[in-house]
Design a protein around this motif. Structure first.
Motif, mmCIF file in Angstrom:
data_model
loop_
_atom_site.group_PDB
_atom_site.id
_atom_site.type_symbol
_atom_site.label_atom_id
_atom_site.label_comp_id
_atom_site.label_asym_id
_atom_site.label_seq_id
_atom_site.Cartn_x
_atom_site.Cartn_y
_atom_site.Cartn_z
ATOM 1 N N LYS A 531 0.822 -1.222 0.000
ATOM 2 C CA LYS A 531 0.000 0.000 0.000
ATOM 3 C C LYS A 531 0.854 1.270 0.000
ATOM 4 O O LYS A 531 0.361 2.361 -0.297
ATOM 5 C CB LYS A 531 -0.943 0.007 1.196
ATOM 6 C CG LYS A 531 -0.255 0.017 2.549
ATOM 7 C CD LYS A 531 -1.265 -0.091 3.681
ATOM 8 C CE LYS A 531 -0.558 -0.174 5.047
ATOM 9 N NZ LYS A 531 -1.542 -0.370 6.130
ATOM 10 N N GLN A 532 2.144 1.137 0.294
ATOM 11 C CA GLN A 532 3.052 2.289 0.312
ATOM 12 C C GLN A 532 3.689 2.539 -1.061
ATOM 13 O O GLN A 532 4.459 3.486 -1.222
ATOM 14 C CB GLN A 532 4.171 2.074 1.333
ATOM 15 C CG GLN A 532 3.706 1.865 2.760
ATOM 16 C CD GLN A 532 3.101 3.124 3.340
ATOM 17 O OE1 GLN A 532 1.880 3.261 3.410
ATOM 18 N NE2 GLN A 532 3.933 4.068 3.723
ATOM 19 N N ILE A 533 3.357 1.676 -2.043
ATOM 20 C CA ILE A 533 3.974 1.775 -3.370
ATOM 21 C C ILE A 533 3.114 2.647 -4.277
ATOM 22 O O ILE A 533 1.893 2.504 -4.330
ATOM 23 C CB ILE A 533 4.122 0.377 -4.015
ATOM 24 C CG1 ILE A 533 4.867 -0.584 -3.082
ATOM 25 C CG2 ILE A 533 4.815 0.471 -5.364
ATOM 26 C CD1 ILE A 533 6.301 -0.262 -2.868
ATOM 27 N N ARG A 534 3.749 3.557 -5.017
ATOM 28 C CA ARG A 534 3.044 4.377 -6.007
ATOM 29 C C ARG A 534 3.833 4.396 -7.304
ATOM 30 O O ARG A 534 5.059 4.312 -7.297
ATOM 31 C CB ARG A 534 2.875 5.827 -5.515
ATOM 32 C CG ARG A 534 1.916 5.987 -4.372
ATOM 33 C CD ARG A 534 1.597 7.450 -4.098
ATOM 34 N NE ARG A 534 2.792 8.242 -3.789
ATOM 35 C CZ ARG A 534 3.346 9.138 -4.605
ATOM 36 N NH1 ARG A 534 2.828 9.344 -5.811
ATOM 37 N NH2 ARG A 534 4.414 9.837 -4.230
ATOM 38 N N LYS A 535 3.093 4.529 -8.409
ATOM 39 C CA LYS A 535 3.731 4.668 -9.724
ATOM 40 C C LYS A 535 3.439 6.067 -10.241
ATOM 41 O O LYS A 535 2.279 6.416 -10.474
ATOM 42 C CB LYS A 535 3.194 3.614 -10.698
ATOM 43 C CG LYS A 535 3.938 3.621 -12.031
ATOM 44 C CD LYS A 535 3.458 2.476 -12.916
ATOM 45 C CE LYS A 535 4.297 2.401 -14.192
ATOM 46 N NZ LYS A 535 5.686 1.992 -13.921
ATOM 47 N N PRO A 536 4.466 6.895 -10.456
ATOM 48 C CA PRO A 536 4.232 8.250 -10.976
ATOM 49 C C PRO A 536 3.632 8.217 -12.373
ATOM 50 O O PRO A 536 3.884 7.289 -13.153
ATOM 51 C CB PRO A 536 5.648 8.854 -11.005
ATOM 52 C CG PRO A 536 6.476 7.988 -10.112
ATOM 53 C CD PRO A 536 5.877 6.621 -10.208
ATOM 54 N N ASN A 537 2.847 9.215 -12.696
ATOM 55 C CA ASN A 537 2.264 9.317 -14.034
ATOM 56 C C ASN A 537 3.379 9.396 -15.081
ATOM 57 O O ASN A 537 4.332 10.165 -14.937
ATOM 58 C CB ASN A 537 1.377 10.558 -14.146
ATOM 59 C CG ASN A 537 0.117 10.432 -13.313
ATOM 60 O OD1 ASN A 537 -0.335 9.321 -13.058
ATOM 61 N ND2 ASN A 537 -0.445 11.548 -12.884
ATOM 62 N N GLY A 538 3.225 8.593 -16.132
ATOM 63 C CA GLY A 538 4.190 8.630 -17.232
ATOM 64 C C GLY A 538 5.489 7.897 -16.964
ATOM 65 O O GLY A 538 6.400 7.926 -17.790
ATOM 66 N N ALA A 539 5.601 7.232 -15.808
ATOM 67 C CA ALA A 539 6.849 6.530 -15.479
ATOM 68 C C ALA A 539 7.019 5.293 -16.355
ATOM 69 O O ALA A 539 6.052 4.701 -16.828
ATOM 70 C CB ALA A 539 6.857 6.131 -14.006
ATOM 71 N N LYS A 540 8.264 4.912 -16.556
ATOM 72 C CA LYS A 540 8.586 3.726 -17.350
ATOM 73 C C LYS A 540 8.060 2.471 -16.649
ATOM 74 O O LYS A 540 7.886 2.455 -15.426
ATOM 75 C CB LYS A 540 10.100 3.608 -17.530
ATOM 76 C CG LYS A 540 10.740 4.705 -18.360
ATOM 77 C CD LYS A 540 10.555 4.441 -19.834
ATOM 78 C CE LYS A 540 11.372 5.420 -20.681
ATOM 79 N NZ LYS A 540 11.130 5.213 -22.113
ATOM 80 N N PRO A 541 7.829 1.376 -17.413
ATOM 81 C CA PRO A 541 7.399 0.118 -16.797
ATOM 82 C C PRO A 541 8.385 -0.332 -15.721
ATOM 83 O O PRO A 541 9.597 -0.239 -15.892
ATOM 84 C CB PRO A 541 7.392 -0.870 -17.971
ATOM 85 C CG PRO A 541 7.174 -0.026 -19.173
ATOM 86 C CD PRO A 541 7.877 1.268 -18.892
ATOM 87 N N GLY A 542 7.842 -0.791 -14.610
ATOM 88 C CA GLY A 542 8.669 -1.301 -13.531
ATOM 89 C C GLY A 542 9.123 -0.259 -12.531
ATOM 90 O O GLY A 542 9.624 -0.599 -11.460
ATOM 91 N N PHE A 543 8.939 1.054 -12.861
ATOM 92 C CA PHE A 543 9.410 2.111 -11.962
ATOM 93 C C PHE A 543 8.315 2.475 -10.969
ATOM 94 O O PHE A 543 7.179 2.782 -11.353
ATOM 95 C CB PHE A 543 9.822 3.350 -12.749
ATOM 96 C CG PHE A 543 10.314 4.476 -11.865
ATOM 97 C CD1 PHE A 543 11.610 4.471 -11.380
ATOM 98 C CD2 PHE A 543 9.476 5.523 -11.501
ATOM 99 C CE1 PHE A 543 12.066 5.485 -10.563
ATOM 100 C CE2 PHE A 543 9.916 6.545 -10.676
ATOM 101 C CZ PHE A 543 11.225 6.531 -10.210
ATOM 102 N N VAL A 544 8.645 2.448 -9.691
ATOM 103 C CA VAL A 544 7.705 2.853 -8.642
ATOM 104 C C VAL A 544 8.463 3.672 -7.599
ATOM 105 O O VAL A 544 9.695 3.668 -7.562
ATOM 106 C CB VAL A 544 7.053 1.625 -7.960
ATOM 107 C CG1 VAL A 544 6.170 0.859 -8.926
ATOM 108 C CG2 VAL A 544 8.107 0.706 -7.338
#
Length: 567
Positions: A531-544
């Motif tokens: 629940k502490q993981i986020r993926k920024p908008n437009g980030a590359k696959p696998g990047f969190v």
């Protein structure tokens, strides 16, 4: 040790035992030098690997379910046409040479019985696999073609008669009577090393086997012929053994060779022994075959980005002059009345530097006010460029990190999972998409699955797309997420909201192993709730991104990880 005639002899015996009356149900060619036969025998399906690899030529039963390519090479298609549905009549070795002959019976299109042979020659870089008509001895096809103009003595291609490799005039140790062996040994040069004499005289003796016989003669103080007899007797009871002298020096033998020093490990079958010996070597080679073009693409892109960063740094250095243009613009504005149109330069006091005089270049075709505005325009342009260049530098560094992750995943991947990495590179624009006439539904691979000592399930992503799927969609918010700290690697999920300390350490070990620092010690691994993981908008696959993590330090333990593997 090489796959010599002695080992071939033991392997043929094992294959005859396991594949008796077997029927070929499937043939495929996953890699350039390798053929897989799926054989139904004794109510079980056995996958038999026939390898004509220049360095890893061998034949064995394998457990790995290597992927079946979408399009089969020509030789594979010929084998399918002629061998699928065929029954094994016999498997034999030619003398004590590294030549194995499978005899098959099948029926042609008219229902007539047909006899064929599949001949596997394990001859280093000259290794080859032949399908021949048993009656006419004509080659139906072979894995590697050698035309007449390359080898007039032994052309290898469909339609020519099969010929054995050039005979080296060596005796078959296992076909001779003791008195015949003694007669041959009596002609040995007493000054030459016994191992060399044995290898030159007898067919199919590798250096380890010859050294073992010489060891008996020296240490047990008996005749060479008696030593040969002892060697042949010991070969009757096969105990597949891997002897490890050092990290880079291992020997696989059909029984424990007394002449070899080091740690000895025994296996239930010769095929399991070869799995242990060749597992990493063959996998690395397969990845190189399949992924060399992918690694080249990634390497090229990273080099481009390095050049781009150098140019961006140069541009950034130029933008440091921005304040100089602003100051000159302000000085000109303050002293507009002290110069006029037509001047090429004016010297004015710099009120930003203790009234020191500063020379300012002017455009004689512009008015004083227009000259001042020109300096402000240059200042504004460079100021805007600073933000743009910094953003470009950030994006380029991010892309390099992504490419480094891809490179790591290629090197850690199983060959059959590389297709998904190809798809990812295609979606990212690094590879051209192939136009396919058939819209074949692709098989989606599953994450690696492990089970900790206390039984907790641990999942590991195999590529970036799978990492995203695993972390952001599959995992529960209460599960535990792990990743090597600031290091390219796989996402790891512990399917538990309160894993034990032992499970966390085991999962951290797995995360470190599936990272760029696989062979390092004391690797930092972060862990945190999903629940502490986020993926920024437009980030590359696998990047969190994440926060609130804890860090443990582990040294990847390959044997422990293998013991936890559940898939």
């Amino acid at each position: 040790m090489s796959f010599d005639g002695v080992f071939t002899r033991a392997m043929v015996k094992e294959l005859n035992r396991d594949l008796e009356n077997g029927r070929i149900s499937k043939v495929y060619q996953p890699f350039q030098h390798e053929i897989i036969l799926t054989i139904r025998a004794n109510r079980k399906n056995k996958r038999v690997l026939l390898s004509a690899h220049p360095s890893y030529a061998r034949i064995q039963v394998i457990n790995d379910n290597l992927s079946n390519p979408d399009s089969a090479p020509n030789f594979c298609m010929v084998l399918r046409k002629n061998l699928e549905g065929a029954y094994i009549e016999d498997i034999k070795q030619l003398g004590n040479d590294r030549i194995i002959i499978f005899s098959f019976r099948n029926f042609d299109e008219l229902g007539d019985q047909r006899q064929m042979e599949l001949i596997v020659e394990l001859m280093g870089r000259h290794s080859n696999i032949f399908l021949i008509d048993k009656e006419s001895r004509i080659i139906i096809d072979c894995l590697k073609h050698v035309p007449f103009y390359q080898n007039s003595f032994r052309p290898l291609h469909p339609g020519v008669a099969y010929q054995l490799p050039p005979h080296q005039d060596r005796s078959d140790l296992f076909a001779l009577e003791p008195q015949e062996i003694e007669s041959i040994i009596a002609q040995f040069d007493p000054e030459a090393p016994l191992r060399n004499s044995l290898q030159k005289t007898f067919q199919g003796l590798g250096s380890d086997s010859a050294q073992e016989i010489a060891h008996y003669a020296a240490d047990e103080n008996q005749s060479v012929s008696a030593s040969i007899q002892l060697f042949k007797e010991r070969l009757e009871t096969v105990t597949p053994t891997l002897t490890t002298e050092s990290e880079r020096k291992q020997h696989f033998t059909p029984f424990p060779y007394d002449s070899l020093t080091g740690e000895k490990q025994s296996f239930a079958t010769l095929s399991q022994l070869l799995d242990a010996y060749y597992a990493e070597k063959a996998t690395r080679d397969r990845i190189h075959q399949v992924a060399s073009d992918l690694l080249q693409i990634v390497s090229t892109e990273r080099k481009k980005n390095q050049l781009k960063l150098q140019k961006l740094d140069q541009t950034l250095q130029e933008t440091e002059k921005a304040d100089v243009y602003r100051i000159k613009g302000e000085i000109l504005t303050a002293y507009l009345h002290q110069f006029e149109k037509g001047q090429q330069e004016v010297v004015l006091n710099n009120f930003y530097d203790d009234e020191k005089p500063v020379a300012i270049t002017l455009n004689p075709s512009l008015t004083p006010s227009q000259n001042a505005q020109k300096y402000f325009s240059k200042y504004q342009k460079l100021t805007t460029a600073v933000n743009h260049v910094n953003e470009q530098i950030r994006q380029t560094h991010a892309e390099n990190e992504y490419l480094e992750t891809i490179e790591t995943q290629i090197q850690l991947s199983d060959p059959q999972d590389l297709e998904e990495i190809k798809d990812e590179l295609s979606e990212a624009g690094y590879l051209k998409r192939k136009q396919s006439l058939k819209h074949k539904k692709k098989k989606v691979s599953k994450p690696h699955r492990f089970r900790s000592t206390d039984g907790t399930s641990i999942l590991v992503g195999k590529n970036n797309l799978q990492n995203d799927q695993l972390t952001l969609k599959t995992a529960k918010k209460s599960d535990t997420w792990l990743h090597a700290k600031n290091i390219p690697g796989s996402h790891v999920i512990i399917e538990s909201n309160n894993p034990s300390e032992e499970t966390i350490l085991e999962a951290a070990n797995i995360a470190a192993y599936y990272s760029k620092f696989q062979n390092s010690a004391n690797v930092p691994v972060d862990y945190v709730a999903v629940k502490q993981i986020r993926k920024p908008n437009g980030a590359k696959p696998g990047f969190v991104i994440y926060e609130g993590q804890k860090t443990v330090y582990v040294t990847p333990d390959k044997e422990m990880i293998k013991s936890l593997k559940a898939d």
